[in-house]
Design a protein around this motif. Sequence first.
Motif, mmCIF file in Angstrom:
data_model
loop_
_atom_site.group_PDB
_atom_site.id
_atom_site.type_symbol
_atom_site.label_atom_id
_atom_site.label_comp_id
_atom_site.label_asym_id
_atom_site.label_seq_id
_atom_site.Cartn_x
_atom_site.Cartn_y
_atom_site.Cartn_z
ATOM 1 N N LEU A 150 -61.384 -69.269 1.603
ATOM 2 C CA LEU A 150 -61.160 -69.724 2.977
ATOM 3 C C LEU A 150 -61.784 -68.749 3.977
ATOM 4 O O LEU A 150 -62.895 -68.952 4.433
ATOM 5 N N ALA A 151 -61.088 -67.644 4.258
ATOM 6 C CA ALA A 151 -61.587 -66.719 5.290
ATOM 7 C C ALA A 151 -62.975 -66.184 4.961
ATOM 8 O O ALA A 151 -63.830 -66.025 5.844
ATOM 9 N N ASP A 152 -63.244 -65.916 3.682
ATOM 10 C CA ASP A 152 -64.523 -65.323 3.288
ATOM 11 C C ASP A 152 -65.501 -66.350 2.739
ATOM 12 O O ASP A 152 -66.535 -65.986 2.174
ATOM 13 N N HIS A 228 -52.379 -85.824 4.661
ATOM 14 C CA HIS A 228 -52.768 -84.651 3.871
ATOM 15 C C HIS A 228 -51.550 -83.755 3.788
ATOM 16 O O HIS A 228 -51.116 -83.180 4.785
ATOM 17 N N TRP A 229 -51.013 -83.639 2.586
ATOM 18 C CA TRP A 229 -49.845 -82.809 2.321
ATOM 19 C C TRP A 229 -50.360 -81.531 1.668
ATOM 20 O O TRP A 229 -50.951 -81.565 0.595
ATOM 21 N N THR A 230 -50.165 -80.400 2.319
ATOM 22 C CA THR A 230 -50.584 -79.121 1.764
ATOM 23 C C THR A 230 -49.387 -78.407 1.134
ATOM 24 O O THR A 230 -48.231 -78.734 1.408
ATOM 25 N N LYS A 231 -49.702 -77.449 0.302
ATOM 26 C CA LYS A 231 -48.666 -76.680 -0.393
ATOM 27 C C LYS A 231 -49.124 -75.242 -0.499
ATOM 28 O O LYS A 231 -50.315 -74.992 -0.741
ATOM 29 N N VAL A 232 -48.199 -74.307 -0.329
ATOM 30 C CA VAL A 232 -48.531 -72.887 -0.412
ATOM 31 C C VAL A 232 -47.916 -72.289 -1.670
ATOM 32 O O VAL A 232 -46.710 -72.421 -1.920
ATOM 33 N N HIS A 233 -48.756 -71.647 -2.483
ATOM 34 C CA HIS A 233 -48.313 -70.871 -3.646
ATOM 35 C C HIS A 233 -48.363 -69.399 -3.210
ATOM 36 O O HIS A 233 -49.390 -68.726 -3.372
ATOM 37 N N ALA A 234 -47.264 -68.940 -2.636
ATOM 38 C CA ALA A 234 -47.265 -67.636 -1.975
ATOM 39 C C ALA A 234 -47.590 -66.499 -2.944
ATOM 40 O O ALA A 234 -48.370 -65.595 -2.610
ATOM 41 N N GLU A 235 -47.002 -66.519 -4.136
ATOM 42 C CA GLU A 235 -47.207 -65.411 -5.073
ATOM 43 C C GLU A 235 -48.660 -65.297 -5.507
ATOM 44 O O GLU A 235 -49.181 -64.199 -5.698
ATOM 45 N N GLU A 236 -49.333 -66.447 -5.649
ATOM 46 C CA GLU A 236 -50.724 -66.436 -6.089
ATOM 47 C C GLU A 236 -51.712 -66.332 -4.929
ATOM 48 O O GLU A 236 -52.915 -66.198 -5.155
ATOM 49 N N GLY A 237 -51.224 -66.411 -3.685
ATOM 50 C CA GLY A 237 -52.113 -66.389 -2.534
ATOM 51 C C GLY A 237 -53.010 -67.613 -2.464
ATOM 52 O O GLY A 237 -54.168 -67.541 -2.034
ATOM 53 N N LEU A 238 -52.467 -68.757 -2.881
ATOM 54 C CA LEU A 238 -53.228 -70.000 -2.906
ATOM 55 C C LEU A 238 -52.633 -71.023 -1.951
ATOM 56 O O LEU A 238 -51.414 -71.189 -1.871
ATOM 57 N N GLY A 239 -53.505 -71.709 -1.246
ATOM 58 C CA GLY A 239 -53.116 -72.872 -0.469
ATOM 59 C C GLY A 239 -53.653 -74.103 -1.162
ATOM 60 O O GLY A 239 -54.833 -74.159 -1.520
ATOM 61 N N ARG A 265 -57.916 -76.082 7.470
ATOM 62 C CA ARG A 265 -57.822 -75.204 8.648
ATOM 63 C C ARG A 265 -56.405 -74.668 8.811
ATOM 64 O O ARG A 265 -56.219 -73.515 9.206
ATOM 65 N N HIS A 266 -55.420 -75.488 8.512
ATOM 66 C CA HIS A 266 -54.033 -75.022 8.570
ATOM 67 C C HIS A 266 -53.793 -73.908 7.548
ATOM 68 O O HIS A 266 -53.207 -72.868 7.883
ATOM 69 N N LEU A 267 -54.257 -74.102 6.320
ATOM 70 C CA LEU A 267 -54.069 -73.094 5.277
ATOM 71 C C LEU A 267 -54.784 -71.794 5.637
ATOM 72 O O LEU A 267 -54.257 -70.700 5.406
ATOM 73 N N GLU A 268 -55.972 -71.920 6.204
ATOM 74 C CA GLU A 268 -56.705 -70.729 6.625
ATOM 75 C C GLU A 268 -55.950 -69.994 7.722
ATOM 76 O O GLU A 268 -55.851 -68.757 7.720
ATOM 77 N N ALA A 269 -55.389 -70.748 8.674
ATOM 78 C CA ALA A 269 -54.625 -70.136 9.768
ATOM 79 C C ALA A 269 -53.358 -69.452 9.267
ATOM 80 O O ALA A 269 -52.863 -68.502 9.901
ATOM 81 N N GLU A 270 -52.850 -69.909 8.099
ATOM 82 C CA GLU A 270 -51.672 -69.281 7.504
ATOM 83 C C GLU A 270 -52.026 -67.983 6.787
ATOM 84 O O GLU A 270 -51.150 -67.317 6.238
ATOM 85 N N GLY A 271 -53.315 -67.634 6.746
ATOM 86 C CA GLY A 271 -53.749 -66.380 6.145
ATOM 87 C C GLY A 271 -53.989 -66.426 4.655
ATOM 88 O O GLY A 271 -54.104 -65.375 4.007
ATOM 89 N N LEU A 272 -54.082 -67.631 4.086
ATOM 90 C CA LEU A 272 -54.300 -67.751 2.650
ATOM 91 C C LEU A 272 -55.778 -67.568 2.326
ATOM 92 O O LEU A 272 -56.634 -68.165 2.965
#
Length: 308
Positions: A150-152, A228-239, A265-272
């Motif tokens: 995402l960011a990179d 579009h339903w997104t999901k965050v896998h916090a431990e793995e750093g995955l959106g 864009r939402h996942l990127e904004a969440e810092g994933l």
Amino acid sequence: MTDSAAAQEPGRQIQELGELTQEQADAVLALIEDAARTDGTPAVSEQGRLQLHAGQRPGIRHFLLSERGRLAGYAQLEDTDPVEAPAGELVVSPATRGRGHGRALGSALLAASGKRIRVWAHGGKSAARHLAQVLGLSLFRELRQLRRPLADGPAVPEPVLPAGVTVRTFVPGQDDAAWLAVNAAAFAHHPEQGALVQRDLDDRKAQPWFDPKGFFLAERDGTVVGFHWTKVHAEEGLGEVYVVGVAPGEQGGGLGKALTAVGLRHLEAEGLPTAMLYVDADNTAALAVYERLGFTTHEVDLMYRTES
């Protein structure tokens, strides 16, 4: 509760149950997590894991394999589709592999399904492919996990919605029925996703990862026409692009691509740092969209079935 004929090894027993106790469900979940640390991916799907604690459900059967009284393997059979063969998943504890437990569980699934079954091999591991061959199953479905930075990575394009379509976030309770309707229509061809009902939605809303801020609905004239339903896998750093669906009448107009971009864009904004998704290998149109968005194949899940 029955003892499976597949459990002929001394000290091995297989119990077939319509529902699990809390203690049994927790033990199975711990076994799945232990195996995932070795294999790199869970051997039982999210839906299967949700059904561990769901009580008795029509068409769901659990198989507990114990070795000298200790849980060593688990399988689940879901016979809820009126057309497709029952679907099975199984996992064996890494510490007890190489003793025929996988074959015993697979044989139990075959017997319980009347030798008409589909079985997932998540991650497509060589041992799972060998077991499928031993059980006489043939490959018929390939599900790919795609990922992109995402960011990179390449910039996520600006969402371009079709004229007259607006996007907002999901409101639990208020939007349940509308989402279930558009999901069923969008995935009428899909044996798992298209069959979700209120109880399945409630199961997901009750999970710690559920966040309506990452669940986007597209509307035209007040009617939900995509999501579009997104999901965050916090431990793995995955959106995750958890699921994107578009009503049949809106398909082909760019809404799916726009909704995908909204979620990314939402996942990127969440810092994933990384996004992932699953797509069938034969869905060439979706694969082309995702590849243009910078996704590449990370791993593959395989489904095998008995010849029908």
